[in-house]
Design a protein around this motif. Structure first.
Motif, PDB file in Angstrom:
ATOM      1  N   TRP A   1       3.837  37.212 128.285  1.00 38.63           N
ATOM      2  CA  TRP A   1       2.732  37.369 129.229  1.00 38.63           C
ATOM      3  C   TRP A   1       1.652  36.313 128.993  1.00 38.63           C
ATOM      4  N   LEU A   2       1.379  36.010 127.729  1.00 34.68           N
ATOM      5  CA  LEU A   2       0.388  34.965 127.437  1.00 34.68           C
ATOM      6  C   LEU A   2       0.861  33.602 127.932  1.00 34.68           C
ATOM      7  N   LEU A   3       2.153  33.306 127.749  1.00 39.82           N
ATOM      8  CA  LEU A   3       2.683  32.046 128.279  1.00 39.82           C
ATOM      9  C   LEU A   3       2.613  32.021 129.805  1.00 39.82           C
ATOM     10  N   LEU A   4       2.834  33.162 130.429  1.00 36.86           N
ATOM     11  CA  LEU A   4       2.729  33.251 131.882  1.00 36.86           C
ATOM     12  C   LEU A   4       1.302  32.937 132.340  1.00 36.86           C
ATOM     13  N   VAL A   5       0.309  33.481 131.648  1.00 39.21           N
ATOM     14  CA  VAL A   5      -1.091  33.200 131.974  1.00 39.21           C
ATOM     15  C   VAL A   5      -1.400  31.728 131.742  1.00 39.21           C
ATOM     16  N   LEU A   6      -0.957  31.198 130.621  1.00 34.58           N
ATOM     17  CA  LEU A   6      -1.231  29.807 130.258  1.00 34.58           C
ATOM     18  C   LEU A   6      -0.633  28.831 131.273  1.00 34.58           C
ATOM     19  N   PHE A   7       0.662  28.968 131.561  1.00 33.44           N
ATOM     20  CA  PHE A   7       1.309  28.027 132.483  1.00 33.44           C
ATOM     21  C   PHE A   7       0.908  28.301 133.933  1.00 33.44           C
ATOM     22  N   GLY A   8       0.548  29.537 134.241  1.00 29.12           N
ATOM     23  CA  GLY A   8       0.002  29.831 135.564  1.00 29.12           C
ATOM     24  C   GLY A   8      -1.338  29.138 135.764  1.00 29.12           C
ATOM     25  N   THR A   9      -2.158  29.132 134.727  1.00 27.92           N
ATOM     26  CA  THR A   9      -3.448  28.428 134.790  1.00 27.92           C
ATOM     27  C   THR A   9      -3.232  26.940 135.008  1.00 27.92           C
ATOM     28  N   LEU A  10      -2.307  26.344 134.265  1.00 31.32           N
ATOM     29  CA  LEU A  10      -2.031  24.907 134.435  1.00 31.32           C
ATOM     30  C   LEU A  10      -1.441  24.602 135.808  1.00 31.32           C
ATOM     31  N   ALA A  11      -0.645  25.518 136.351  1.00 34.87           N
ATOM     32  CA  ALA A  11      -0.099  25.314 137.688  1.00 34.87           C
ATOM     33  C   ALA A  11      -1.217  25.294 138.725  1.00 34.87           C
ATOM     34  N   LEU A  12      -2.257  26.076 138.496  1.00 33.62           N
ATOM     35  CA  LEU A  12      -3.385  26.121 139.416  1.00 33.62           C
ATOM     36  C   LEU A  12      -4.350  24.950 139.228  1.00 33.62           C
ATOM     37  N   THR A  13      -4.611  24.563 137.983  1.00 37.92           N
ATOM     38  CA  THR A  13      -5.637  23.545 137.709  1.00 37.92           C
ATOM     39  C   THR A  13      -5.105  22.125 137.702  1.00 37.92           C
ATOM     40  N   GLY A  14      -3.851  21.956 137.329  1.00 37.95           N
ATOM     41  CA  GLY A  14      -3.333  20.608 137.085  1.00 37.95           C
ATOM     42  C   GLY A  14      -3.662  20.193 135.662  1.00 37.95           C
ATOM     43  N   PRO A  15      -3.313  18.968 135.285  1.00 36.27           N
ATOM     44  CA  PRO A  15      -3.385  18.554 133.889  1.00 36.27           C
ATOM     45  C   PRO A  15      -4.758  18.131 133.388  1.00 36.27           C
ATOM     46  N   GLY A  16      -5.666  17.812 134.260  1.00 32.59           N
ATOM     47  CA  GLY A  16      -6.969  17.311 133.828  1.00 32.59           C
ATOM     48  C   GLY A  16      -6.970  15.806 133.658  1.00 32.59           C
ATOM     49  N   ARG A  17      -8.115  15.289 133.250  1.00 37.12           N
ATOM     50  CA  ARG A  17      -8.350  13.851 133.160  1.00 37.12           C
ATOM     51  C   ARG A  17      -7.520  13.176 132.060  1.00 37.12           C
ATOM     52  N   TYR A  18      -7.284  13.878 130.963  1.00 33.66           N
ATOM     53  CA  TYR A  18      -6.568  13.281 129.834  1.00 33.66           C
ATOM     54  C   TYR A  18      -5.070  13.524 129.982  1.00 33.66           C
TER      55      TYR A  18
ATOM     56  N   HIS B   1      14.064  42.148 130.294  1.00 34.84           N
ATOM     57  CA  HIS B   1      13.416  43.065 129.340  1.00 34.84           C
ATOM     58  C   HIS B   1      12.401  43.975 130.024  1.00 34.84           C
ATOM     59  N   PRO B   2      12.794  44.712 131.055  1.00 28.98           N
ATOM     60  CA  PRO B   2      11.809  45.575 131.726  1.00 28.98           C
ATOM     61  C   PRO B   2      11.334  46.734 130.842  1.00 28.98           C
ATOM     62  N   GLU B   3      12.093  47.017 129.796  1.00 25.21           N
ATOM     63  CA  GLU B   3      11.737  48.130 128.911  1.00 25.21           C
ATOM     64  C   GLU B   3      10.665  47.757 127.891  1.00 25.21           C
ATOM     65  N   TRP B   4      10.357  46.473 127.777  1.00 19.07           N
ATOM     66  CA  TRP B   4       9.360  46.042 126.790  1.00 19.07           C
ATOM     67  C   TRP B   4       7.982  46.581 127.131  1.00 19.07           C
ATOM     68  N   SER B   5       7.292  47.010 126.097  1.00 17.07           N
ATOM     69  CA  SER B   5       5.893  47.382 126.264  1.00 17.07           C
ATOM     70  C   SER B   5       5.072  46.098 126.384  1.00 17.07           C
ATOM     71  N   LEU B   6       3.826  46.243 126.739  1.00 20.43           N
ATOM     72  CA  LEU B   6       2.940  45.079 126.820  1.00 20.43           C
ATOM     73  C   LEU B   6       2.858  44.379 125.466  1.00 20.43           C
ATOM     74  N   GLU B   7       2.831  45.168 124.408  1.00 23.96           N
ATOM     75  CA  GLU B   7       2.771  44.606 123.057  1.00 23.96           C
ATOM     76  C   GLU B   7       4.036  43.804 122.732  1.00 23.96           C
ATOM     77  N   GLN B   8       5.191  44.329 123.076  1.00 22.11           N
ATOM     78  CA  GLN B   8       6.444  43.624 122.792  1.00 22.11           C
ATOM     79  C   GLN B   8       6.562  42.331 123.597  1.00 22.11           C
ATOM     80  N   GLY B   9       6.044  42.324 124.804  1.00 19.82           N
ATOM     81  CA  GLY B   9       6.163  41.154 125.660  1.00 19.82           C
ATOM     82  C   GLY B   9       4.930  40.274 125.690  1.00 19.82           C
TER      83      GLY B   9
END
Length: 141
Positions: free
Chosen positions: A103-120, A91-99
């Motif tokens: 993009w939010l899932l990319l940020v979320l799972f990218g953060t978890l890939a960097l931090t790990g799962p945490g204590r719980y 979907h390269p034609e998608w605007s930021l709004e459409q995607g």
């Protein structure tokens, strides 16, 4: 107190992200696999079955592992790959709004890939259990 809040935040991030990915994308693909075979994009030309199989792996099994907090960093990698392919190749034609969900899932799972799962998490619990057993065994010798 800061560490507790951080670990609760990581738990919330893991459960929220995994739940959304599983409910919105993973379960519909897994529950309607045959129907999805005719609908799935195949940007890498691997065939519908391998492409859909990888998508189900990334959107069902990986979120379950992340929710449990087991192999979290590793489980984020297929999701990140799938999201990048979807956003940049399919979907390269998608605007930021459409995607924005992707993009939010990319940020979320990218953060978890960097931090790990945490204590719980299952990972942290098993590490604590192993350390306690090792400490106990040393005390006996």
């Amino acid at each position: 107190m800061g560490s507790v809040r951080l670990d609760l935040g990581l738990l919330f991030l893991r459960l929220g992200g995994a739940g959304l990915l599983l409910a919105v994308h993973g379960l519909p693909k897994a529950l309607h696999f045959r129907q999805q075979l005719g609908l799935i994009e195949d940007p890498l030309h691997l065939g519908a079955w391998p492409t859909l199989g990888f998508a189900v792996f990334a959107e069902v099994l990986c979120p379950l592992l992340i929710a449990l907090g087991w192999a979290t960093r590793l489980a984020c990698l297929p999701i990140l790959g799938l999201l990048l392919i979807a956003l940049l190749v399919v979907h390269p034609e998608w605007s930021l709004e459409q995607g924005q969900f992707g993009w939010l899932l990319l940020v979320l799972f990218g953060t978890l890939a960097l931090t790990g799962p945490g204590r719980y998490s299952l990972e942290a619990r098993l590490v604590r259990r192993h350390a306690a057993q090792g400490g106990f065994a040393r005390a006996l010798s």
